[in-house]
Scaffold this motif. Structure first.
Motif, PDB file in Angstrom:
ATOM      1  N   ASP A  93      67.068  60.768  -7.340  1.00 45.17           N
ATOM      2  CA  ASP A  93      67.170  59.357  -7.700  1.00 45.17           C
ATOM      3  C   ASP A  93      67.132  58.562  -6.399  1.00 45.17           C
ATOM      4  OD1 ASP A  93      67.470  57.073  -9.293  1.00 45.17           O
ATOM      5  OD2 ASP A  93      69.651  57.181  -9.279  1.00 45.17           O
ATOM      6  N   ARG A 140      67.425  54.405  -4.915  1.00 45.22           N
ATOM      7  CA  ARG A 140      67.620  52.975  -5.138  1.00 45.22           C
ATOM      8  C   ARG A 140      67.470  52.301  -3.788  1.00 45.22           C
ATOM      9  NH1 ARG A 140      71.368  52.113  -9.891  1.00 45.22           N
ATOM     10  NH2 ARG A 140      70.835  53.918 -11.156  1.00 45.22           N
ATOM     11  N   LYS A 141      66.662  51.288  -3.736  1.00 44.30           N
ATOM     12  CA  LYS A 141      66.349  50.632  -2.471  1.00 44.30           C
ATOM     13  C   LYS A 141      67.603  50.264  -1.681  1.00 44.30           C
ATOM     14  CE  LYS A 141      63.069  47.294  -0.724  1.00 44.30           C
ATOM     15  NZ  LYS A 141      62.090  46.284  -1.093  1.00 44.30           N
ATOM     16  N   SER A 142      68.591  49.701  -2.328  1.00 48.83           N
ATOM     17  CA  SER A 142      69.793  49.245  -1.628  1.00 48.83           C
ATOM     18  C   SER A 142      70.851  50.333  -1.448  1.00 48.83           C
ATOM     19  CB  SER A 142      70.410  48.071  -2.380  1.00 48.83           C
ATOM     20  OG  SER A 142      70.822  48.492  -3.668  1.00 48.83           O
ATOM     21  N   ASP A 147      76.418  53.657  -7.829  1.00 47.94           N
ATOM     22  CA  ASP A 147      76.522  52.554  -6.884  1.00 47.94           C
ATOM     23  C   ASP A 147      76.566  53.158  -5.483  1.00 47.94           C
ATOM     24  OD1 ASP A 147      79.207  53.390  -6.362  1.00 47.94           O
ATOM     25  OD2 ASP A 147      79.996  52.003  -7.857  1.00 47.94           O
ATOM     26  N   ARG A 150      72.091  60.912 -10.710  1.00 54.49           N
ATOM     27  CA  ARG A 150      71.772  59.488 -10.660  1.00 54.49           C
ATOM     28  C   ARG A 150      72.792  58.805  -9.750  1.00 54.49           C
ATOM     29  NH1 ARG A 150      67.925  61.241 -12.138  1.00 54.49           N
ATOM     30  NH2 ARG A 150      66.677  60.805 -13.958  1.00 54.49           N
ATOM     31  N   SER A 153      68.899  57.418  -1.269  1.00 51.54           N
ATOM     32  CA  SER A 153      68.358  58.413  -2.190  1.00 51.54           C
ATOM     33  C   SER A 153      69.315  59.593  -2.317  1.00 51.54           C
ATOM     34  CB  SER A 153      66.994  58.899  -1.709  1.00 51.54           C
ATOM     35  OG  SER A 153      67.124  59.547  -0.469  1.00 51.54           O
ATOM     36  N   ASN A 177      73.065  51.788 -15.612  1.00 54.94           N
ATOM     37  CA  ASN A 177      72.527  50.441 -15.502  1.00 54.94           C
ATOM     38  C   ASN A 177      73.570  49.537 -14.838  1.00 54.94           C
ATOM     39  OD1 ASN A 177      74.359  49.679 -17.501  1.00 54.94           O
ATOM     40  ND2 ASN A 177      72.871  49.923 -19.143  1.00 54.94           N
TER      41      ASN A 177
END
Length: 99
Positions: free
Chosen positions: A11, A13-15, A52, A49, A18, A95
């Motif tokens: 997974d 996420r840009k911010s 945060d 996943r 990985s 989400n």
């Protein structure tokens, strides 16, 4: 000794960077933003996943006799929560409101 590394899931996420779930020598490892953590909680871990910047969600498909197949880990690899997510675990998503 088999040193082949198999990527099970990942997974990004840009911010938040990985995360990769890999398997080598019948052992699962989590690679997250430069850290490597071993995961010895289940024989068949299936997914990872990013929740945060401080938490990951790891799951496995349910096996007979296994009471827990989902885990929330902190950035140090410590389990913060674990629960039985059942056979529909593949339908669980992350989400903006959480798991």
């Amino acid at each position: 000794m088999n040193d082949e590394i198999e990527e099970v899931d990942s997974d990004a996420r840009k911010s938040m960077g990985s995360a990769r779930l890999v398997k080598t020598n019948h052992q699962f490892y989590i690679h997250w933003n430069g850290l490597i953590m071993d995961f010895k909680r289940h024989e068949y871990v299936a997914g990872i996943r990013i929740i945060d910047e401080n938490h990951l969600f790891i799951w496995a498909f349910t096996l007979e006799g296994e009471p827990i197949n989902a885990w929330v880990l902190d950035a140090d690899g410590h389990i913060k929560h674990s629960f039985q997510a059942g056979n529909a675990i593949a339908a669980v998503v992350i989400n903006a409101t959480g798991i």
